[in-house]
Scaffold this motif. Structure first.
Motif, mmCIF file in Angstrom:
data_model
loop_
_atom_site.group_PDB
_atom_site.id
_atom_site.type_symbol
_atom_site.label_atom_id
_atom_site.label_comp_id
_atom_site.label_asym_id
_atom_site.label_seq_id
_atom_site.Cartn_x
_atom_site.Cartn_y
_atom_site.Cartn_z
ATOM 1 N N LYS A 149 0.843 -1.188 0.000
ATOM 2 C CA LYS A 149 0.000 0.000 0.000
ATOM 3 C C LYS A 149 0.884 1.247 0.000
ATOM 4 C CE LYS A 149 -3.675 -2.322 2.604
ATOM 5 N NZ LYS A 149 -4.508 -2.276 3.827
ATOM 6 N N LYS A 150 0.320 2.307 -0.585
ATOM 7 C CA LYS A 150 1.084 3.549 -0.630
ATOM 8 C C LYS A 150 1.282 4.147 0.761
ATOM 9 C CE LYS A 150 -0.315 4.890 -5.309
ATOM 10 N NZ LYS A 150 -0.956 5.947 -6.134
ATOM 11 N N ASN A 151 0.279 3.984 1.630
ATOM 12 C CA ASN A 151 0.395 4.560 2.988
ATOM 13 C C ASN A 151 0.982 3.559 3.983
ATOM 14 O OD1 ASN A 151 -1.724 2.797 3.068
ATOM 15 N ND2 ASN A 151 -3.110 4.160 4.219
ATOM 16 N N GLY A 152 1.594 2.507 3.503
ATOM 17 C CA GLY A 152 2.170 1.498 4.378
ATOM 18 C C GLY A 152 3.200 2.062 5.350
ATOM 19 N N PRO A 153 4.194 2.844 4.914
ATOM 20 C CA PRO A 153 5.172 3.406 5.865
ATOM 21 C C PRO A 153 4.538 4.298 6.934
ATOM 22 C CG PRO A 153 5.990 3.563 3.621
ATOM 23 C CD PRO A 153 4.573 3.104 3.493
ATOM 24 N N PHE A 154 3.521 5.050 6.512
ATOM 25 C CA PHE A 154 2.852 5.908 7.498
ATOM 26 C C PHE A 154 2.120 5.084 8.553
ATOM 27 C CE2 PHE A 154 -1.066 8.081 8.795
ATOM 28 C CZ PHE A 154 -0.520 9.177 9.424
ATOM 29 N N LEU A 155 1.407 4.032 8.089
ATOM 30 C CA LEU A 155 0.690 3.170 9.041
ATOM 31 C C LEU A 155 1.670 2.484 9.991
ATOM 32 C CD1 LEU A 155 -1.998 1.557 6.706
ATOM 33 C CD2 LEU A 155 -2.349 3.332 8.421
ATOM 34 N N ARG A 156 2.803 2.040 9.461
ATOM 35 C CA ARG A 156 3.795 1.382 10.302
ATOM 36 C C ARG A 156 4.263 2.321 11.427
ATOM 37 N NH1 ARG A 156 9.012 1.933 10.089
ATOM 38 N NH2 ARG A 156 8.925 2.847 7.998
ATOM 39 N N LYS A 157 4.555 3.550 11.038
ATOM 40 C CA LYS A 157 5.015 4.512 12.045
ATOM 41 C C LYS A 157 3.918 4.805 13.058
ATOM 42 C CE LYS A 157 8.307 6.744 8.926
ATOM 43 N NZ LYS A 157 8.646 8.009 8.218
ATOM 44 N N CYS A 158 2.677 4.974 12.595
ATOM 45 C CA CYS A 158 1.571 5.252 13.537
ATOM 46 C C CYS A 158 1.380 4.103 14.503
ATOM 47 C CB CYS A 158 0.288 5.507 12.744
ATOM 48 S SG CYS A 158 0.272 7.078 11.874
ATOM 49 N N PHE A 159 1.421 2.866 13.958
ATOM 50 C CA PHE A 159 1.251 1.708 14.847
ATOM 51 C C PHE A 159 2.397 1.627 15.861
ATOM 52 C CE2 PHE A 159 -1.157 -0.533 11.189
ATOM 53 C CZ PHE A 159 -2.318 0.112 11.555
ATOM 54 N N ALA A 160 3.595 1.900 15.428
ATOM 55 C CA ALA A 160 4.750 1.815 16.330
ATOM 56 C C ALA A 160 4.671 2.871 17.442
ATOM 57 C CB ALA A 160 6.046 1.983 15.524
ATOM 58 N N VAL A 161 4.354 4.103 17.044
ATOM 59 C CA VAL A 161 4.256 5.163 18.052
ATOM 60 C C VAL A 161 3.124 4.878 19.031
ATOM 61 C CG1 VAL A 161 3.739 7.613 18.399
ATOM 62 C CG2 VAL A 161 5.287 6.915 16.563
ATOM 63 N N SER A 162 1.970 4.455 18.504
ATOM 64 C CA SER A 162 0.824 4.155 19.374
ATOM 65 C C SER A 162 1.163 3.047 20.357
ATOM 66 C CB SER A 162 -0.383 3.756 18.522
ATOM 67 O OG SER A 162 -0.758 4.815 17.649
ATOM 68 N N LEU A 163 1.812 1.975 19.847
ATOM 69 C CA LEU A 163 2.176 0.870 20.737
ATOM 70 C C LEU A 163 3.188 1.333 21.782
ATOM 71 C CD1 LEU A 163 1.978 -2.095 21.489
ATOM 72 C CD2 LEU A 163 3.792 -2.580 19.807
ATOM 73 N N LEU A 164 4.122 2.204 21.391
ATOM 74 C CA LEU A 164 5.115 2.702 22.349
ATOM 75 C C LEU A 164 4.437 3.515 23.453
ATOM 76 C CD1 LEU A 164 8.053 3.129 23.227
ATOM 77 C CD2 LEU A 164 8.135 5.124 21.705
ATOM 78 N N VAL A 165 3.529 4.406 23.087
ATOM 79 C CA VAL A 165 2.834 5.224 24.085
ATOM 80 C C VAL A 165 2.014 4.340 25.015
ATOM 81 C CG1 VAL A 165 1.067 6.992 24.416
ATOM 82 C CG2 VAL A 165 2.789 7.270 22.617
ATOM 83 N N ILE A 166 1.307 3.372 24.440
ATOM 84 C CA ILE A 166 0.480 2.477 25.269
ATOM 85 C C ILE A 166 1.371 1.644 26.185
ATOM 86 C CG2 ILE A 166 -1.098 0.514 25.184
ATOM 87 C CD1 ILE A 166 -2.217 1.675 22.580
ATOM 88 N N SER A 167 2.502 1.211 25.676
ATOM 89 C CA SER A 167 3.425 0.424 26.506
ATOM 90 C C SER A 167 3.951 1.254 27.678
ATOM 91 C CB SER A 167 4.601 -0.076 25.648
ATOM 92 O OG SER A 167 4.143 -0.957 24.637
ATOM 93 N N ILE A 168 4.171 2.552 27.424
ATOM 94 C CA ILE A 168 4.610 3.427 28.517
ATOM 95 C C ILE A 168 3.531 3.521 29.587
ATOM 96 C CG2 ILE A 168 5.171 5.812 29.117
ATOM 97 C CD1 ILE A 168 6.597 6.016 26.410
ATOM 98 N N PHE A 169 2.270 3.684 29.168
ATOM 99 C CA PHE A 169 1.172 3.713 30.137
ATOM 100 C C PHE A 169 1.079 2.412 30.910
ATOM 101 C CE2 PHE A 169 -0.590 7.222 27.467
ATOM 102 C CZ PHE A 169 -0.729 8.150 28.485
ATOM 103 N N ILE A 170 1.277 1.297 30.178
ATOM 104 C CA ILE A 170 1.256 -0.006 30.860
ATOM 105 C C ILE A 170 2.400 -0.086 31.867
ATOM 106 C CG2 ILE A 170 1.515 -2.495 30.529
ATOM 107 C CD1 ILE A 170 0.193 -2.161 27.788
ATOM 108 N N SER A 171 3.555 0.440 31.483
ATOM 109 C CA SER A 171 4.716 0.412 32.384
ATOM 110 C C SER A 171 4.451 1.225 33.646
ATOM 111 C CB SER A 171 5.949 0.964 31.647
ATOM 112 O OG SER A 171 6.235 0.174 30.509
ATOM 113 N N ILE A 172 3.787 2.377 33.474
ATOM 114 C CA ILE A 172 3.462 3.190 34.657
ATOM 115 C C ILE A 172 2.543 2.413 35.596
ATOM 116 C CG2 ILE A 172 2.274 5.284 35.427
ATOM 117 C CD1 ILE A 172 3.231 6.636 32.864
#
Length: 834
Positions: A149-172
């Motif tokens: 898909k043309k927006n594949g790199p953008f989706l990858r980055k969004c998923f990675a950032v979202s998972l990182l933020v959620i993981s930080i909340f889980i860590s807290i």
């Protein structure tokens, strides 16, 4: 709730055993400000601070207020305690239905959260099972093929950032869980120390009550010693008081007479000195006159020299002859009258020793304290006997107070409770170790999941090559995708278990916090317990029914707890005057009246005090008529103010010598120079001493004139002051004696009135101050239950629940993101179109 009621019953037991404190009787006192009960120091702090973790507890409290914003359901709790609500029977009754709806309304926030948690528990395993089957069938992302898909790199980055933020909340949340789990274990380890501290404080309270009573009773000895000291000092206190009351009127009159006696002596000495000096002056004046006459005669003989008849010497001789009149005496001391008659009158006056008579007046007045002491010996002895009898009564009262026996039961209760706690505390610590291990496992499982997510993000991000096709992705990127899928799989396996733990601890912790901890802190729980006829349908006030068996007395749990919190005594806190009225048994007026009656019988007679007898009065009158003030001092002053000679002999001699120097040499010139030298000698040896003597006598006459001026008026004023003081002694001394006797008696009685008042205040407000009871109750409920257990437990489910909830979006993003990191089996192929 049961724990709270248990400690309240502990307070009741202490109250009943302390009723014997009412038997304390009166003692008499030193000043209240001088009497203080020995300070009692307690180990247990009356406040608890959680420290830095307290901020996390406040976050949980805010969350609970959002979930459960309703006020404490006092009506519901009252009905439950009254057993008017039982769903097992008559559940269809309208009042039970309404009460059930009220409970549901109050718990609606907790219920909703619990239902959502239960849905999570039910649905997550089911969804995970379906998701696994679906992926096994190469559906739901299970197919190892990635569409380009043309927006594949953008989706990858969004998923990675979202998972990182959620993981930080889980860590807290996980950190909250670790902190809460460790804090709870650390606080449980402090429980033994907290319990021991409270038990020691309670023992200090119980052991201190008899000691305080003994201390209060023993202070009677101090009071009695102070009173005995004042009684022994009746001479200075009562006699001195009477003496000081009379002193301002009497002493000035005696001082005036004493001054007049000194004035008489000084007047005689001054008259003698002046009279003797005048005699000497007359002799000196006569001698000077003779010497001047001799010089004048010699000069006249010298001027008869034949040389004086020849000009120009004749002119000089005539000038000298003309000036000879200046050599005459300028004073006439013989005209000054003698002072022998006034001196004789003063000598006659001094035949009476006025100073001795004044000293007798002083002695008579200063003997008043000794007279008071001699006349009050018997009454002082009676007062001491009365005080000793009161002391015996107080000692017998102290022996009749069975404090130790009454408190022994409660001491045994404390010992049994302490033994029970020490016996079961190891079990509690053992169970807590299991709980701590379970909490640690829960936190570690969540930590494992979030580690998988972090490793997946790290490997996937670092190993991702945007130029590589999905089938040619590197090993590191592929490993990152596998980590993400493992994390998602483990989440499906354990999240429902974690949520089950969260729901159970949430329901228990939230309700304990809202139904026990908060109402205990704002004292609404005490208000519920104070509801009339709540704990016993036959008693309006349960606490007064337990203490006095009089349920109509308004004695409430809230009032008792508040008073104990302020460290007030048991007597006032429990209103023990309804059982034993200390005011009736500690009748201050009755005890003080016995002493007052003794002082009312005190009779002090002070009479026959004569400040100055008739001989002394006559002596003063004779002095006023001695004629000292009638002497014509001006005659003496006028004569003594003159110069001894008409001219200055030194100037005369110098002038004579100058004139002689202008004469031709010869016997005349030499004779004149010799006479000039003689005149200088007369001035030096006779005129100068005479001038000094005249000046000294002049000053003495001046002083004598000042002393004798208004002598009659001075004597009259002195006698008037004496009569006034004597009249004051005659008319006012009895009232002064009465006034000072009352003041003295009031001082002695005041010691005991103030002491008895202090005893009353100590018994009603300070004895057996029950702060350790309130502190023990706070330690059990507010510190141990709420701060040690409930707060960490609530923080635990809050952190674990937060982490568990965030696992749901985390696994979604992890599954989505894993597609971009894992190595695919196939990929889309595009042919170039020419």
């Amino acid at each position: 709730m049961a724990l709270l009621l248990g400690f309240l019953l502990l307070l009741l037991e202490l109250c009943r055993n302390t009723l014997s404190l009412g038997s304390r009787s009166s003692t008499e006192g030193t000043e209240v400000s001088e009497l203080e009960l020995p300070a009692t120091n307690y180990e247990t702090k009356d406040s608890y601070k959680a420290g830095p973790i307290g901020g996390l507890f406040q976050i949980v409290h805010i969350f609970l207020r959002v979930v459960q914003p309703n006020d404490f359901p006092e009506d519901i709790v009252r009905k439950i305690l009254q057993k008017k609500f039982d769903l097992s029977t008559d559940y269809e009754k309208p009042e039970n239905v309404v009460l059930t709806l009220k409970i549901i309304y109050y718990e609606i926030g907790v219920i909703i959260c619990a239902v959502l948690g239960l849905l999570f528990v039910i649905l997550m395993p089911l969804v995970g099972f379906c998701f696994g089957l679906c992926r096994c069938c190469n559906k739901c992302g299970g197919e190892m093929h990635q569409r380009q898909k043309k927006n594949g790199p953008f989706l990858r980055k969004c998923f990675a950032v979202s998972l990182l933020v959620i993981s930080i909340f889980i860590s807290i949340g996980i950190i909250y869980g670790f902190v809460a789990n460790h804090h709870l274990r650390a606080q449980i380890e402090k429980t033994r120390k907290l319990a021991d501290s409270n038990f020691r404080d309670l023992r200090t309270l119980l052991n201190g009550a008899p000691a305080e009573i003994s201390y209060i009773l023993s202070q009677y000895t101090t009071t009695k010693e102070k009173a005995f000291s004042d009684l022994d000092n009746v001479k200075s206190l009562l006699g001195g008081g009477i003496h000081e009351q009379l002193r301002p009127k009497v002493i000035p009159a005696l001082d005036d007479i004493k001054a007049m006696a000194e004035a008489i002596k000084e007047t005689k000495e001054a008259l003698l000195n002046v009279n003797n000096t005048l005699k000497e002056l007359k002799k000196s004046s006569a001698q000077l006159n003779t010497s001047l006459s001799d010089v004048k005669r010699d000069l006249e003989q010298s001027l008869n020299d034949p040389m004086c008849s020849a000009p120009p010497v004749a002119t000089t001789c005539n000038n000298i002859r003309t000036s000879l009149s200046q050599l005459d005496d300028n004073t006439n001391m013989d005209q000054l009258p003698s002072l022998d008659k006034p001196i004789d009158k003063i000598n006659d006056i001094l035949q009476t020793n006025l100073s001795s008579l004044v000293q007798q007046g002083y002695k008579s007045f200063n003997d008043i304290p000794e007279m008071v002491k001699n006349q009050t010996t018997d009454i002082i002895s009676d007062v001491k006997s009365t005080l000793n009898s009161i002391g015996s009564d107080i000692e017998s009262i102290g022996e009749q107070i069975p404090i130790q026996d009454q408190l022994s039961n409660f001491m045994g209760y404390i010992n049994d409770t302490e033994t029970y706690i020490h016996r079961n505390l190891p079990t509690l610590e053992e169970y807590d170790s299991y709980r701590w291990l379970g909490g640690l496992v829960v936190c570690c499982l969540l930590t494992l999941i979030v580690i998988f997510y972090y490793l997946g993000l790290l490997c996937g991000t670092c190993g991702y090559d945007r130029n590589a096709t999905p089938t040619r992705r590197g090993c590191v990127s592929n490993t990152g995708g596998i980590f993400l899928m493992v994390g998602a799989g483990v989440s499906f396996l354990i999240c429902w278990i974690l949520m089950t733990i969260v729901v159970l601890t949430f329901v228990v912790g939230a309700n304990v916090e809202k139904l026990l901890c908060e109402p205990y802190q704002n004292r609404k729980l005490f208000q519920v317990l104070d509801t009339p006829y709540l704990l016993n349908e036959n008693w309006k006030h349960y606490l007064s029914g337990m203490v006095f068996n009089k349920p109509d007395i308004n004695l409430t749990f809230e009032q008792v707890y508040s008073d104990c919190k302020e460290n007030k005594g048991i007597y006032g806190t429990l209103k023990l005057e309804n059982s034993y009225n200390i005011s009736e048994h500690l009748n201050i007026q009755e005890h003080a009246g016995n002493i007052s009656n003794d002082f009312q019988n005190m009779k002090v007679n002070i009479d026959n005090i004569v400040l100055l007898d008739e001989a002394g009065r006559k002596n003063l009158m004779d002095f006023s008529f001695s004629g000292i003030d009638a002497i014509n001092y001006n005659i003496y002053l006028a004569e003594l103010s003159k110069a001894p000679t008409k001219a200055n002999l030194l100037s005369f001699a110098d002038d004579l010598e100058v004139k002689a120097n202008h004469l031709p040499h010869g016997s005349l010139k030499q004779s004149l120079k010799n006479n000039a030298q003689t005149i200088r000698t007369i001035h030096r040896s006779e005129v100068i001493p005479l001038e000094q003597s005249m000046s000294s006598v002049y000053q003495s006459i001046k002083e004598l004139q000042q002393k004798s001026s208004g002598l009659g008026m001075k004597v009259t004023n002195t006698l008037s002051s004496l009569d006034s003081a004597q009249d004051f002694l005659t008319t006012r001394i009895s009232s002064v004696i009465v006034e000072e006797s009352q003041k003295y008696g009031n001082t002695i009685v005041g010691y005991f009135e103030r002491y008895l008042q202090w005893v009353k205040i100590s018994i009603t407000e300070k004895i057996a101050a029950c702060k350790p009871v309130a502190t023990a109750l706070d330690s059990a409920v507010d510190v141990f239950l709420c701060s040690y257990i409930i707060d960490p437990m609530n923080l635990f489910w809050f952190g674990i629940g937060k982490a568990t909830v965030f696992l749901l979006p985390a696994l979604i993003f992890a599954v989505k993101l894993a597609k971009y990191y894992r190595r695919m089996d196939s990929e889309d192929v595009y042919e170039d179109i020419l």
